[in-house]
Design an enzyme around this catalytic site. Structure first.
Site, PDB file in Angstrom:
ATOM      1  N   GLY A 119       0.833  -1.194   0.000  1.00  0.00           N
ATOM      2  CA  GLY A 119       0.000   0.000   0.000  1.00  0.00           C
ATOM      3  C   GLY A 119       0.867   1.242   0.000  1.00  0.00           C
ATOM      4  O   GLY A 119       2.063   1.200   0.314  1.00  0.00           O
ATOM      5  N   CYS A 120       0.275   2.376  -0.335  1.00  0.00           N
ATOM      6  CA  CYS A 120       1.067   3.611  -0.413  1.00  0.00           C
ATOM      7  C   CYS A 120       1.591   4.007   0.963  1.00  0.00           C
ATOM      8  O   CYS A 120       2.812   4.154   1.148  1.00  0.00           O
ATOM      9  CB  CYS A 120       0.249   4.731  -1.052  1.00  0.00           C
ATOM     10  SG  CYS A 120      -1.344   5.072  -0.264  1.00  0.00           S
ATOM     11  N   TYR A 121       0.715   4.163   1.936  1.00  0.00           N
ATOM     12  CA  TYR A 121       1.178   4.535   3.269  1.00  0.00           C
ATOM     13  C   TYR A 121       2.128   3.494   3.867  1.00  0.00           C
ATOM     14  O   TYR A 121       3.163   3.852   4.448  1.00  0.00           O
ATOM     15  CB  TYR A 121      -0.012   4.753   4.202  1.00  0.00           C
ATOM     16  CG  TYR A 121      -0.907   5.921   3.866  1.00  0.00           C
ATOM     17  CD1 TYR A 121      -0.400   7.216   3.727  1.00  0.00           C
ATOM     18  CD2 TYR A 121      -2.278   5.745   3.712  1.00  0.00           C
ATOM     19  CE1 TYR A 121      -1.230   8.293   3.448  1.00  0.00           C
ATOM     20  CE2 TYR A 121      -3.126   6.814   3.436  1.00  0.00           C
ATOM     21  CZ  TYR A 121      -2.605   8.086   3.304  1.00  0.00           C
ATOM     22  OH  TYR A 121      -3.428   9.142   3.021  1.00  0.00           O
TER      23      TYR A 121
END
Length: 313
Positions: A119-121
């Protein structure tokens, strides 16, 4: 050997469009997508995924699981950009820099048949925390809190259309969300960072299209004796010394910074990590800056694809 066929399932979403744009001029692969009239035909999608060498899934979680379940060809390899498989032990976590070297994550991805894009985070959070936990500098039961702000494209196609499409409205200057503290990325962060306790994760959106600044504050009094900002920085610098896309700002550069710009790496697959320390009050701030559509999504998928193609060839 024939040119590998790469099928993008879900190429009309934010991540899919960016991946397609990054790959469309490549001559070492044959890029394949479905026509608009076929995208929702389960039989046509099943045929396409079983006829490719590597499938990149840019789908909602349920649709990604459905696509994987339709694979009967054992030679098909998958990169899943959704969050459907990120904590599954039978999928390889697609963060090449997580453990260095060919025997580390890079080699595992190259030889894997099932790769789940981070995921990005979590890319920023795991990138900062895991090396420190593994080195014993950050206790795995430390009460970690993570604060991050992303561009509105982090909402996907809906966010982009709301602020850029017909009848677009201005994005709020800043909005915190996930106030129930149950964001779907939190288990992924905990597992891959090696934390024994669930971190508190507070995400936000800003009034810009893309880019992320993620920060983790630490109190030195809760760390092992003798650990300070320089110790933490040296650990991260050693871990990423040979990395192409992740770099650690030198301490003298980070000490000169007055602000962090979430958009500074937009359009790249790079991530900059920083360590800021207040010696007087014994506080440290860890930071990660990267493009949520680059290293946080499409750039990472293409990086994983390139690694997988090394085995393909």
């Amino acid at each position: 050997m024939s040119t590998p066929v790469v099928f993008i399932d879900g190429d009309q979403g934010t991540t899919g469009l960016q991946i397609h744009d990054r790959l469309r001029n490549r001559t070492d692969i044959r890029l394949f997508t479905l026509a608009a009239a076929e995208r929702k035909d389960p039989l046509r999608r099943a045929e396409a995924i079983n006829a490719c060498d590597i499938a990149i899934l840019c789908l909602p979680d349920a649709a990604a699981r459905e696509a994987v379940s339709a694979i009967v060809n054992p030679e098909v390899r998958v990169i899943d950009a959704s969050s459907a498989h990120r904590t599954r032990p039978d999928w390889t976590y697609g963060f090449p820099e997580m453990t260095p070297g060919q025997t580390g994550q890079t080699g595992q991805i190259a030889n894997a048949s099932r790769v789940t894009n981070p995921g990005c985070y979590p890319t920023g959070a795991v990138g900062l925390l895991r090396p420190l936990v593994q080195a014993g500098l950050l206790p795995d039961d430390y009460p970690v809190s993570i604060h991050a702000v992303s561009g509105y494209s982090g909402r996907g196609r809906a966010g982009v259309e709301e602020h850029e499409g017909p009848g677009a409205v201005s994005a709020p200057a800043y909005q915190i969300y996930g106030l129930e503290l149950a964001h779907k990325h939190t288990p992924e962060i905990q597992q891959h960072a090696g934390l024994a306790q669930r971190p508190a994760f507070v995400p936000a959106y800003g009034a810009f299209r893309q880019g992320i600044v993620l920060t983790v504050p630490l109190a030195l009094r809760l760390l092992p004796a003798g650990v300070d900002g320089a110790t933490l920085h040296a650990c991260l610098a050693r871990h990423y010394a040979g990395a192409t896309h992740v770099s650690v700002l030198p301490l003298h550069e980070s000490s000169a910074l007055k602000q962090l710009d979430p958009q500074v790496l937009n359009g790249t697959n790079d991530m900059h990590l920083g360590v800021f320390h207040d010696l007087q009050h014994e506080h440290v701030l860890l930071s990660a800056v990267f493009d949520n559509l680059g290293k946080g999504a499409s750039g990472a998928a293409v990086q994983n694809l390139d690694l997988m193609l090394t085995r393909q060839s």
